[in-house]
Design a protein around this motif. Structure first.
Motif, PDB file in Angstrom:
ATOM      1  N   UNK A   1      27.906  -0.933 -63.018  1.00  0.00           N
ATOM      2  CA  UNK A   1      28.257  -1.381 -64.197  1.00  0.00           C
ATOM      3  C   UNK A   1      27.269  -2.603 -64.817  1.00  0.00           C
ATOM      4  N   UNK A   2      27.012  -3.685 -63.713  1.00  0.00           N
ATOM      5  CA  UNK A   2      26.222  -4.709 -63.986  1.00  0.00           C
ATOM      6  C   UNK A   2      24.755  -4.041 -64.767  1.00  0.00           C
ATOM      7  N   UNK A   3      24.137  -3.108 -64.075  1.00  0.00           N
ATOM      8  CA  UNK A   3      22.938  -2.445 -64.623  1.00  0.00           C
ATOM      9  C   UNK A   3      22.953  -1.800 -65.720  1.00  0.00           C
ATOM     10  N   UNK A   4      24.389  -1.145 -66.130  1.00  0.00           N
ATOM     11  CA  UNK A   4      24.320  -0.381 -67.183  1.00  0.00           C
ATOM     12  C   UNK A   4      24.426  -1.576 -68.457  1.00  0.00           C
ATOM     13  N   UNK A   5      25.118  -2.406 -68.297  1.00  0.00           N
ATOM     14  CA  UNK A   5      25.297  -3.449 -69.369  1.00  0.00           C
ATOM     15  C   UNK A   5      24.278  -4.124 -69.834  1.00  0.00           C
ATOM     16  N   UNK A   6      23.094  -4.209 -68.768  1.00  0.00           N
ATOM     17  CA  UNK A   6      22.043  -4.700 -69.309  1.00  0.00           C
ATOM     18  C   UNK A   6      21.398  -3.554 -70.063  1.00  0.00           C
ATOM     19  N   UNK A   7      21.261  -2.449 -69.468  1.00  0.00           N
ATOM     20  CA  UNK A   7      20.635  -1.195 -69.998  1.00  0.00           C
ATOM     21  C   UNK A   7      21.031  -0.995 -71.374  1.00  0.00           C
ATOM     22  N   UNK A   8      22.077  -0.818 -71.671  1.00  0.00           N
ATOM     23  CA  UNK A   8      22.845   0.021 -72.669  1.00  0.00           C
ATOM     24  C   UNK A   8      23.213  -1.438 -73.836  1.00  0.00           C
ATOM     25  N   UNK A   9      23.402  -2.562 -73.320  1.00  0.00           N
ATOM     26  CA  UNK A   9      23.786  -3.381 -74.495  1.00  0.00           C
ATOM     27  C   UNK A   9      22.604  -4.320 -74.703  1.00  0.00           C
ATOM     28  N   UNK A  10      21.709  -4.619 -73.810  1.00  0.00           N
ATOM     29  CA  UNK A  10      20.715  -5.361 -74.141  1.00  0.00           C
ATOM     30  C   UNK A  10      19.365  -4.856 -73.912  1.00  0.00           C
ATOM     31  N   UNK A  11      19.102  -3.612 -73.581  1.00  0.00           N
ATOM     32  CA  UNK A  11      17.995  -2.814 -73.570  1.00  0.00           C
ATOM     33  C   UNK A  11      16.830  -3.636 -72.707  1.00  0.00           C
ATOM     34  N   UNK A  12      17.479  -4.135 -71.350  1.00  0.00           N
ATOM     35  CA  UNK A  12      16.852  -5.008 -70.738  1.00  0.00           C
ATOM     36  C   UNK A  12      15.591  -4.453 -69.920  1.00  0.00           C
ATOM     37  N   UNK A  13      14.854  -5.358 -69.329  1.00  0.00           N
ATOM     38  CA  UNK A  13      13.572  -5.011 -68.678  1.00  0.00           C
ATOM     39  C   UNK A  13      13.971  -4.569 -67.172  1.00  0.00           C
ATOM     40  N   UNK A  14      13.280  -3.932 -66.257  1.00  0.00           N
ATOM     41  CA  UNK A  14      13.613  -3.580 -64.934  1.00  0.00           C
ATOM     42  C   UNK A  14      14.183  -4.668 -64.091  1.00  0.00           C
TER      43      UNK A  14
END
Length: 348
Positions: free
Chosen positions: A118-131
């Motif tokens: 869930x923490x990783x998906x929040x960064x990926x989906x909501x913020x398009x964050x880096x690796x």
């Protein structure tokens, strides 16, 4: 009927007396040999195949420039991440199963893996964050989930069954949240999220090795130092108190350590399934020893993950099948076999 102990007393030069289980020691040594052999085979496997003897020669500093780049810069970090992640999951799973006194008390069941996801998906989906941001998000998600499960399970202490039940409930909620986050993502972020959720060692380099190594260097000695208290706690809290064990303190330290080990491993490689569940059970069956089997579980987890990664590349080719798929298939097959065996024995 007489019973014979397999433990042997060993006296150190400083006058300390230690109990060593001969069978457990042999199992650990064999697991180390298997782990190293699988590691050498893994380094030599890929598009550019390198014979085992050349792998060993290169690791000793006697390879040519081409071999040195392939082995030390590309493949050795992946191997080390596999060893550290597998060892962390194996040790974390042994801690959870011992604390909860339940063979299903693993991060996969208790919801910690789903929390990291869930923490990783929040960064990926909501913020398009880096690796790097995704890794931090997974770490934070796992830690927050661990704290939430502990607080929800607390009632004048943490009971094993209550911990498992709360964890299953949290896992169900987080699985639904993760599914919702995937539906909100665009096609690019959704594909990236699905790849991360599978669990993979592709592209791992030295930037993942050092944080994992530092984490294990702190947490593994801390866990082993509290191993005696954990063994006493398996006999019940009342007996442990009578033997002088500070039960709540030991349980809290080991729970935090298990959460950190699991969250750190998941942040580095994604939610690699079933290693934390099966490694402690396999270690216990091999050693035939009561107690948490912390060291055998650690090396069993490392050996399992390295072997699974080698198998995924050997059978399907490099980068064709994430290691999380292999561990999921093998772990699921083992769980089904275990259930059938237990049912035939009349225990379930």
């Amino acid at each position: 009927m007489k019973t014979h102990s397999r433990s042997r007393a060993v006296r150190t030069p400083g006058g300390l007396s230690l109990r060593v289980d001969a069978r457990a020691l042999i199992v650990v040594l064999l697991l180390i040999v298997a782990m190293l052999a699988a590691g050498v085979a893994l380094i030599g496997t890929g598009d550019a195949k390198i014979p085992a003897i050349d792998v060993l020669r290169t690791l000793a500093g006697n390879g040519n420039a081409y071999q040195d780049f392939i082995v030390n810069e590309l493949r050795l970090p992946r191997l080390l991440v596999a060893l550290l992640v597998g060892g962390s999951l194996g040790l974390g799973g042994a801690l959870f199963q011992s604390i909860s006194r339940n063979p299903l008390g693993s991060p996969d069941v208790l919801g910690l893996s789903q929390g990291s996801t869930a923490g990783a998906l929040v960064v990926i989906v909501l913020f398009s964050g880096s690796a790097t941001a995704v890794t931090l998000g997974a770490l934070v998600g796992g830690l927050v989930t661990g704290v939430a499960i502990y607080l929800l399970a607390w009632k004048q202490g943490v009971h094993g069954y209550r911990l498992v039940l709360v964890g299953i409930g949290v896992s169900a909620i987080l699985t639904a949240v993760n599914g919702y986050l995937i539906t909100r993502a665009d096609i690019v972020d959704a594909a990236r999220a699905v790849v991360w959720m599978t669990g993979s060692l592709d592209g791992r380099d030295w930037t993942q090795v050092w944080p994992l190594l530092c984490m294990c260097a702190v947490l593994v000695p801390l866990v082993l130092a509290n191993g005696r208290g954990l063994r006493m706690m398996e006999m019940g809290d009342d007996v442990s108190y009578a033997l002088g064990v500070r039960v709540q303190r030991v349980r809290l330290v080991l729970m935090v350590s298990a959460v950190l080990l699991t969250a750190g491993a998941t942040a580095a490689a994604g939610p690699v399934g079933f290693v934390a569940l099966t490694a402690p059970q396999l270690a216990r069956r091999l050693t035939r020893s009561p107690g948490p089997n912390l060291v055998p579980s650690l090396f069993m987890g490392a050996a399992l993950l390295v072997t699974a990664d080698w198998l995924s590349q050997r059978v399907f080719g490099a980068d064709q099948l994430p290691v999380g798929v292999v561990t999921g298939v093998l772990g699921g097959a083992y769980l089904l076999w275990l259930l059938v065996t237990e049912r035939r024995a009349g225990r379930i």
